[in-house]
Design an enzyme around this catalytic site. Structure first.
Site, short mmCIF file in Angstrom:
data_model
loop_
_atom_site.label_atom_id
_atom_site.label_comp_id
_atom_site.label_asym_id
_atom_site.label_seq_id
_atom_site.Cartn_x
_atom_site.Cartn_y
_atom_site.Cartn_z
N PHE A 13 0.93 -1.35 -0.17
CA PHE A 13 0.01 -0.10 -0.18
C PHE A 13 0.74 1.25 0.06
CE2 PHE A 13 -2.83 -3.22 1.45
CZ PHE A 13 -4.12 -2.86 1.03
N CYS A 14 0.32 2.29 -0.36
CA CYS A 14 1.19 3.75 -0.27
C CYS A 14 1.82 3.91 0.75
CB CYS A 14 -0.10 4.75 -0.55
SG CYS A 14 0.46 6.37 -0.66
#
Lengths: 76, 137
Positions: A13-14
Protein backbone atom coordinates in the site's frame (compact mmCIF):
# COMPACT_ATOMS: atom_id res chain seq x y z
CA UNK A 1 21.55 0.34 -24.11
CA UNK A 2 18.30 0.88 -22.25
CA UNK A 3 16.26 -1.82 -20.63
CA UNK A 4 12.90 -2.09 -18.92
CA UNK A 5 12.92 -3.31 -15.36
CA UNK A 6 9.88 -4.61 -13.52
CA UNK A 7 9.30 -3.22 -10.03
CA UNK A 8 6.82 -5.52 -8.33
CA UNK A 9 4.88 -3.51 -5.74
CA UNK A 10 1.81 -5.75 -5.84
CA UNK A 11 0.18 -6.36 -2.46
CA UNK A 12 1.72 -3.26 -0.87
CA UNK A 13 0.00 0.00 0.00
CA UNK A 14 0.95 3.65 -0.41
CA UNK A 15 3.78 4.64 -0.30
CA UNK A 16 5.26 1.11 -0.62
CA UNK A 17 5.22 0.86 -4.45
CA UNK A 18 6.66 4.39 -4.74
CA UNK A 19 9.48 3.55 -2.35
CA UNK A 20 10.26 0.39 -4.33
CA UNK A 21 10.36 2.47 -7.52
CA UNK A 22 12.80 4.92 -5.92
CA UNK A 23 15.13 2.13 -4.81
CA UNK A 24 15.02 0.68 -8.34
CA UNK A 25 15.71 4.12 -9.88
CA UNK A 26 18.84 4.44 -7.76
CA UNK A 27 20.14 1.23 -9.30
CA UNK A 28 19.24 2.19 -12.88
CA UNK A 29 20.93 4.13 -15.66
CA UNK A 30 19.65 7.32 -17.26
CA UNK A 31 17.31 6.32 -20.09
CA UNK A 32 16.19 3.07 -18.45
CA UNK A 33 12.46 2.41 -18.26
CA UNK A 34 10.92 0.99 -15.12
CA UNK A 35 7.49 -0.62 -14.97
CA UNK A 36 5.88 -0.54 -11.54
CA UNK A 37 3.23 -3.16 -10.84
CA UNK A 38 0.75 -2.07 -8.19
CA UNK A 39 -2.53 -3.42 -6.86
CA UNK A 40 -3.03 -0.18 -4.95
CA UNK A 41 -5.03 2.38 -6.96
CA UNK A 42 -3.74 5.25 -4.80
CA UNK A 43 -0.18 4.45 -5.78
CA UNK A 44 -1.14 4.27 -9.44
CA UNK A 45 -2.51 7.81 -9.15
CA UNK A 46 0.30 9.18 -7.00
CA UNK A 47 3.40 7.77 -8.71
CA UNK A 48 2.90 9.86 -11.92
CA UNK A 49 2.51 12.95 -9.72
CA UNK A 50 5.80 12.15 -7.96
CA UNK A 51 7.50 11.56 -11.31
CA UNK A 52 6.40 15.00 -12.52
CA UNK A 53 7.46 16.66 -9.26
CA UNK A 54 11.01 15.34 -9.38
CA UNK A 55 11.46 15.56 -13.17
CA UNK A 56 11.66 12.01 -14.51
CA UNK A 57 9.60 11.07 -17.58
CA UNK A 58 6.19 9.58 -17.02
CA UNK A 59 5.49 7.19 -19.91
CA UNK A 60 2.14 5.47 -19.34
CA UNK A 61 -0.30 3.78 -17.00
CA UNK A 62 -2.38 0.75 -17.92
CA UNK A 63 -4.65 -1.43 -15.80
CA UNK A 64 -5.14 -5.13 -16.27
CA UNK A 65 -7.10 -7.44 -13.93
CA UNK A 66 -6.68 -5.14 -10.94
CA UNK A 67 -2.97 -4.56 -11.51
CA UNK A 68 -1.74 -1.14 -12.56
CA UNK A 69 1.38 -0.89 -14.73
CA UNK A 70 3.05 2.50 -14.39
CA UNK A 71 5.98 3.10 -16.74
CA UNK A 72 8.63 5.67 -15.88
CA UNK A 73 11.85 6.70 -17.67
CA UNK A 74 14.86 7.79 -15.64
CA UNK A 75 16.14 11.17 -16.83
CA UNK A 76 18.88 12.01 -14.35
CA UNK B 1 8.52 26.84 -15.19
CA UNK B 2 11.23 24.36 -14.40
CA UNK B 3 12.80 26.71 -11.82
CA UNK B 4 9.46 27.35 -10.21
CA UNK B 5 8.78 23.63 -9.84
CA UNK B 6 12.22 23.06 -8.42
CA UNK B 7 11.70 25.74 -5.81
CA UNK B 8 8.37 24.24 -4.76
CA UNK B 9 9.85 20.76 -4.47
CA UNK B 10 12.76 22.07 -2.41
CA UNK B 11 10.59 23.46 0.39
CA UNK B 12 11.52 22.34 3.86
CA UNK B 13 9.05 20.56 6.11
CA UNK B 14 9.22 19.86 9.82
CA UNK B 15 7.20 16.92 11.07
CA UNK B 16 6.51 17.00 14.79
CA UNK B 17 5.32 13.63 16.13
CA UNK B 18 3.78 13.71 19.59
CA UNK B 19 1.33 10.82 19.42
CA UNK B 20 2.27 7.19 19.94
CA UNK B 21 -0.71 5.74 18.10
CA UNK B 22 -0.32 3.68 14.96
CA UNK B 23 -2.46 5.87 12.72
CA UNK B 24 -0.56 9.05 13.53
CA UNK B 25 2.88 7.44 13.37
CA UNK B 26 1.92 5.91 10.04
CA UNK B 27 0.65 9.21 8.58
CA UNK B 28 3.75 11.05 9.80
CA UNK B 29 6.06 8.40 8.32
CA UNK B 30 4.25 8.46 4.98
CA UNK B 31 4.47 12.23 4.75
CA UNK B 32 8.12 12.33 5.80
CA UNK B 33 9.21 9.60 3.40
CA UNK B 34 7.37 10.88 0.34
CA UNK B 35 8.47 14.48 0.96
CA UNK B 36 12.08 13.38 1.46
CA UNK B 37 12.20 11.35 -1.75
CA UNK B 38 10.63 14.28 -3.61
CA UNK B 39 13.65 16.44 -2.87
CA UNK B 40 12.24 18.29 0.13
CA UNK B 41 14.36 18.91 3.19
CA UNK B 42 12.68 16.94 5.98
CA UNK B 43 13.20 17.26 9.73
CA UNK B 44 11.28 15.00 12.09
CA UNK B 45 11.03 15.67 15.82
CA UNK B 46 9.97 12.77 18.00
CA UNK B 47 8.56 13.62 21.39
CA UNK B 48 6.10 12.50 24.08
CA UNK B 49 4.49 9.11 23.33
CA UNK B 50 6.12 8.88 19.90
CA UNK B 51 9.66 8.59 21.23
CA UNK B 52 9.47 5.25 23.09
CA UNK B 53 8.82 3.54 19.72
CA UNK B 54 12.37 4.54 18.74
CA UNK B 55 14.13 2.93 21.68
CA UNK B 56 16.45 0.26 20.27
CA UNK B 57 14.74 -3.07 19.82
CA UNK B 58 11.18 -1.75 20.02
CA UNK B 59 9.00 -2.99 17.18
CA UNK B 60 6.53 -1.06 15.08
CA UNK B 61 3.74 -2.23 17.40
CA UNK B 62 1.62 0.74 18.46
CA UNK B 63 -1.87 1.12 19.95
CA UNK B 64 -4.67 1.85 17.51
CA UNK B 65 -6.98 4.84 17.64
CA UNK B 66 -9.72 3.24 15.59
CA UNK B 67 -10.66 0.76 12.87
CA UNK B 68 -8.07 2.00 10.37
CA UNK B 69 -5.32 0.82 12.68
CA UNK B 70 -6.74 -2.71 12.72
CA UNK B 71 -7.24 -2.67 8.97
CA UNK B 72 -3.68 -1.50 8.31
CA UNK B 73 -2.35 -4.33 10.44
CA UNK B 74 -4.34 -6.87 8.47
CA UNK B 75 -3.08 -5.46 5.14
CA UNK B 76 0.43 -5.21 3.83
CA UNK B 77 0.97 -1.55 4.81
CA UNK B 78 4.66 -0.57 5.09
CA UNK B 79 5.74 -0.32 8.74
CA UNK B 80 6.20 3.23 9.97
CA UNK B 81 9.71 2.61 11.27
CA UNK B 82 10.74 1.25 7.89
CA UNK B 83 9.28 4.32 6.17
CA UNK B 84 11.19 6.66 8.46
CA UNK B 85 14.39 4.75 7.70
CA UNK B 86 13.68 5.03 3.99
CA UNK B 87 13.10 8.77 4.42
CA UNK B 88 16.64 8.96 5.82
CA UNK B 89 18.35 6.57 3.43
CA UNK B 90 16.63 7.55 0.21
CA UNK B 91 15.78 11.19 0.85
CA UNK B 92 18.26 12.49 3.41
CA UNK B 93 15.63 13.20 6.09
CA UNK B 94 16.82 13.73 9.65
CA UNK B 95 15.05 12.46 12.74
CA UNK B 96 15.67 14.06 16.11
CA UNK B 97 14.65 12.83 19.54
CA UNK B 98 13.22 15.41 21.94
CA UNK B 99 15.67 15.98 24.78
CA UNK B 100 12.88 16.50 27.32
CA UNK B 101 11.24 13.17 26.45
CA UNK B 102 14.63 11.47 26.77
CA UNK B 103 15.12 13.00 30.22
CA UNK B 104 11.67 11.88 31.35
CA UNK B 105 12.29 8.35 30.06
CA UNK B 106 15.75 8.39 31.64
CA UNK B 107 17.48 7.31 28.44
CA UNK B 108 20.55 8.44 26.51
CA UNK B 109 21.24 8.58 22.76
CA UNK B 110 22.87 5.14 22.86
CA UNK B 111 19.53 3.58 23.82
CA UNK B 112 17.78 5.06 20.80
CA UNK B 113 17.86 3.72 17.24
CA UNK B 114 21.18 4.57 15.59
CA UNK B 115 19.49 6.45 12.77
CA UNK B 116 18.23 9.19 15.10
CA UNK B 117 20.23 12.42 15.29
CA UNK B 118 21.26 14.28 18.39
CA UNK B 119 18.93 15.17 21.26
CA UNK B 120 17.07 18.33 20.35
CA UNK B 121 15.40 20.92 22.56
CA UNK B 122 12.74 23.49 21.86
CA UNK B 123 15.09 26.32 20.93
CA UNK B 124 16.68 24.21 18.22
CA UNK B 125 13.24 23.08 17.07
CA UNK B 126 12.05 26.68 16.81
CA UNK B 127 15.13 27.58 14.76
CA UNK B 128 14.56 24.63 12.40
CA UNK B 129 10.89 25.43 11.78
CA UNK B 130 11.52 29.11 11.01
CA UNK B 131 11.88 28.54 7.28
CA UNK B 132 9.66 25.53 6.75
CA UNK B 133 6.16 24.15 6.95
CA UNK B 134 5.25 22.47 10.22
CA UNK B 135 3.13 19.32 10.34
CA UNK B 136 2.07 18.00 13.71
CA UNK B 137 0.92 14.45 14.44
Amino acid sequence: MTERKIVDGRGSFCPGPLMELIVALKHSQVGDELEVLSTDKGSADDIPEWVRRVGHDYVSTTENDGVWHIVVRKTK
Amino acid sequence: MRIKEKKMVGQKICVVVISGTLERLQAAAMLASVAAVSGQEVRVFLSMNALPHFIKGSTAEAPHEGPMGDLMKARNVPEFKMLFEQAIELGGARLYPCSMAMDVLGIGSEQLEDYLGEATGLSRLLTEVQDGQVWTF
